[in-house]
Design a protein around this motif. Structure first.
Motif, PDB file in Angstrom:
ATOM      1  N   THR A 117    -130.536  83.885   1.477  1.00 36.70           N
ATOM      2  CA  THR A 117    -131.914  84.375   1.526  1.00 36.70           C
ATOM      3  C   THR A 117    -132.848  83.456   0.747  1.00 36.70           C
ATOM      4  OG1 THR A 117    -131.578  85.743  -0.458  1.00 36.70           O
ATOM      5  CG2 THR A 117    -131.110  86.769   1.672  1.00 36.70           C
ATOM      6  N   LYS A 194    -135.874  95.405  -6.333  1.00 35.70           N
ATOM      7  CA  LYS A 194    -134.505  95.257  -5.824  1.00 35.70           C
ATOM      8  C   LYS A 194    -134.496  94.506  -4.490  1.00 35.70           C
ATOM      9  CE  LYS A 194    -132.772  99.432  -8.096  1.00 35.70           C
ATOM     10  NZ  LYS A 194    -132.122 100.753  -7.903  1.00 35.70           N
ATOM     11  N   GLU A 195    -135.500  93.658  -4.321  1.00 30.88           N
ATOM     12  CA  GLU A 195    -135.623  92.928  -3.056  1.00 30.88           C
ATOM     13  C   GLU A 195    -134.407  92.046  -2.779  1.00 30.88           C
ATOM     14  OE1 GLU A 195    -139.832  93.645  -4.585  1.00 30.88           O
ATOM     15  OE2 GLU A 195    -137.922  92.968  -5.449  1.00 30.88           O
ATOM     16  N   ASN A 196    -133.928  91.352  -3.800  1.00 29.10           N
ATOM     17  CA  ASN A 196    -132.784  90.444  -3.604  1.00 29.10           C
ATOM     18  C   ASN A 196    -131.546  91.196  -3.147  1.00 29.10           C
ATOM     19  OD1 ASN A 196    -134.320  88.243  -4.333  1.00 29.10           O
ATOM     20  ND2 ASN A 196    -133.589  88.171  -6.442  1.00 29.10           N
ATOM     21  N   LYS A 197    -131.281  92.344  -3.770  1.00 25.47           N
ATOM     22  CA  LYS A 197    -130.119  93.144  -3.390  1.00 25.47           C
ATOM     23  C   LYS A 197    -130.258  93.652  -1.959  1.00 25.47           C
ATOM     24  CE  LYS A 197    -127.369  97.201  -4.511  1.00 25.47           C
ATOM     25  NZ  LYS A 197    -127.242  98.447  -5.303  1.00 25.47           N
ATOM     26  N   PHE A 198    -131.446  94.099  -1.608  1.00 27.46           N
ATOM     27  CA  PHE A 198    -131.685  94.617  -0.260  1.00 27.46           C
ATOM     28  C   PHE A 198    -131.399  93.547   0.788  1.00 27.46           C
ATOM     29  CE2 PHE A 198    -134.720  94.763   3.291  1.00 27.46           C
ATOM     30  CZ  PHE A 198    -134.336  95.962   3.895  1.00 27.46           C
ATOM     31  N   ALA A 200    -129.695  90.827   0.436  1.00 22.75           N
ATOM     32  CA  ALA A 200    -128.276  90.448   0.385  1.00 22.75           C
ATOM     33  C   ALA A 200    -127.449  91.400   1.249  1.00 22.75           C
ATOM     34  CB  ALA A 200    -127.779  90.472  -1.051  1.00 22.75           C
ATOM     35  N   GLN A 201    -127.795  92.685   1.230  1.00 22.51           N
ATOM     36  CA  GLN A 201    -127.073  93.669   2.051  1.00 22.51           C
ATOM     37  C   GLN A 201    -127.346  93.453   3.538  1.00 22.51           C
ATOM     38  OE1 GLN A 201    -128.594  96.986  -0.628  1.00 22.51           O
ATOM     39  NE2 GLN A 201    -126.694  97.916   0.068  1.00 22.51           N
ATOM     40  N   GLN A 204    -125.388  90.356   4.472  1.00 21.05           N
ATOM     41  CA  GLN A 204    -123.958  90.650   4.508  1.00 21.05           C
ATOM     42  C   GLN A 204    -123.586  91.332   5.824  1.00 21.05           C
ATOM     43  OE1 GLN A 204    -121.690  92.421   1.066  1.00 21.05           O
ATOM     44  NE2 GLN A 204    -121.501  94.171   2.436  1.00 21.05           N
ATOM     45  N   HIS A 240    -116.224  92.415  -1.921  1.00 18.46           N
ATOM     46  CA  HIS A 240    -116.941  93.687  -1.794  1.00 18.46           C
ATOM     47  C   HIS A 240    -115.973  94.734  -1.265  1.00 18.46           C
ATOM     48  CE1 HIS A 240    -117.276  92.939   2.559  1.00 18.46           C
ATOM     49  NE2 HIS A 240    -117.765  91.751   2.257  1.00 18.46           N
ATOM     50  N   ARG A 292    -120.332  83.958  -9.585  1.00 19.17           N
ATOM     51  CA  ARG A 292    -119.859  84.480  -8.298  1.00 19.17           C
ATOM     52  C   ARG A 292    -118.555  85.270  -8.459  1.00 19.17           C
ATOM     53  NH1 ARG A 292    -116.549  82.390  -3.992  1.00 19.17           N
ATOM     54  NH2 ARG A 292    -117.152  83.303  -2.002  1.00 19.17           N
ATOM     55  N   SER A 295    -117.888  89.776  -8.759  1.00 19.46           N
ATOM     56  CA  SER A 295    -117.522  90.823  -7.794  1.00 19.46           C
ATOM     57  C   SER A 295    -116.111  90.671  -7.249  1.00 19.46           C
ATOM     58  CB  SER A 295    -118.522  90.820  -6.629  1.00 19.46           C
ATOM     59  OG  SER A 295    -118.538  89.540  -6.009  1.00 19.46           O
TER      60      SER A 295
END
Length: 305
Positions: A117, A194-198, A200-201, A204, A240, A292, A295
């Protein structure tokens, strides 16, 4: 042979090697060559043994050419076909199999691959850039219902239905071709802070769908008991819960769903025995070197003698 850390830093390298319990004369398989970090480390421990490494990525194939060893064979193929390709080389059983799932740092950091992203590029996300559908094709051609399903299942988005319909509406006005096109279409759905997490999902979910990652993983796992020699080790690292869950279930019961089967005497019937009661995780020192690894979950199993 030092790992190429410019390409990819191998995660939990020591733990992976210990998990494989390498016999210098044994036969091993690294099904995710990537930058070759794990492969190089395994080769250093072999004398007369042999290592077969798989990767369908053209960049990984180019990286493999830097390894000059009679103990090494690179197989430019998807590891879902592990048994078929090993058979070509006359290999029926091996002493250990390593799988480092997910994507390499190199793939993430190469803008034109479309995995990250952080850059603008065409929406591609294919591990093998010569075949299969791209993320752009999925975004522009899947129905809103199918997009809802993949964002919910693979991205675990709470607002998956809204996201799917936003994409369907946006593409009616203009084809979604690039990472920025997609981010603009979904900007209002990303939670503040939380834009980066969103995103990233979202990425993914698309990546898993593009590369059929969970299907590939299951097809691979099913083949491992037959391929492993007695006391052979399976070492799998996931990043994950969608990856970790099938690995955990297969090691526990030899199946992806349901309870362990038992014989008439009540003895469990399962092809592998777990070596790790809980997944192994990276220590604090490694997390400082390689975020990295945060997780990563490592599971180790052994085939009964």
């Amino acid at each position: 042979m030092e790992p190429n850390t410019d390409y990819h830093i191998p995660v939990m390298l020591r733990e992976c090697l210990e998990g494989l319990a390498i016999n210098p004369e044994g036969i091993y398989v690294d099904v995710t060559f990537g930058g070759g970090g794990h492969t190089r480390a395994i080769l250093e421990k072999l004398t007369t043994g042999h290592l077969y490494s798989f990767d369908q990525d053209a960049d990984a194939k180019a990286e493999s050419l830097k390894i000059d060893s009679p103990n090494f064979t690179f197989i430019n193929a998807n590891f879902r076909n592990i048994a078929k390709y090993l058979k070509v080389y006359g290999v029926k059983q091996v002493d250990g199999i390593l799988a480092d799932l997910g994507i390499s740092s190199h793939q993430i950091d190469t803008p034109e691959r479309g995995f990250s992203t952080r850059f603008d590029a065409d929406l591609d996300m294919r591990m093998n850039t010569e075949t299969g559908q791209t993320a752009a094709e999925i975004v522009n051609e899947y129905s809103a219902e199918d997009l809802h399903k993949i964002f919910g299942m693979y991205g675990e988005l709470k607002n998956a239905k809204s996201v799917a319909h936003a994409i369907a509406n946006a593409r009616n006005a203009k084809t979604i071709e690039t990472i920025n096109d997609l981010k603009i279409a979904l900007k209002s759905f990303a939670p503040r802070g939380k834009e980066n997490k969103f995103f990233a999902q979202v990425f993914q979910a698309l990546r898993i769908e593009v590369n059929e990652e969970l299907k590939v993983l299951e097809e691979f796992l099913i083949q491992t008991p037959e391929l492993l020699a007695p006391n052979g080790r399976l070492v799998v690292m996931s990043y994950h819960s969608l990856e970790d869950r099938p690995v955990k279930n297969f090691i526990r019961s030899g199946k992806f769903f349901g309870e362990v089967e038992k014989d008439l005497f009540g003895n469990e019937i399962k092809p592998l025995q777990s070596i790790t009661r809980k997944p192994v995780e990276a220590d604090e020192a490694e997390l400082q070197r390689n975020p990295r690894a945060r997780s990563a979950k490592l599971r180790i199993a052994e085939k009964s003698a």
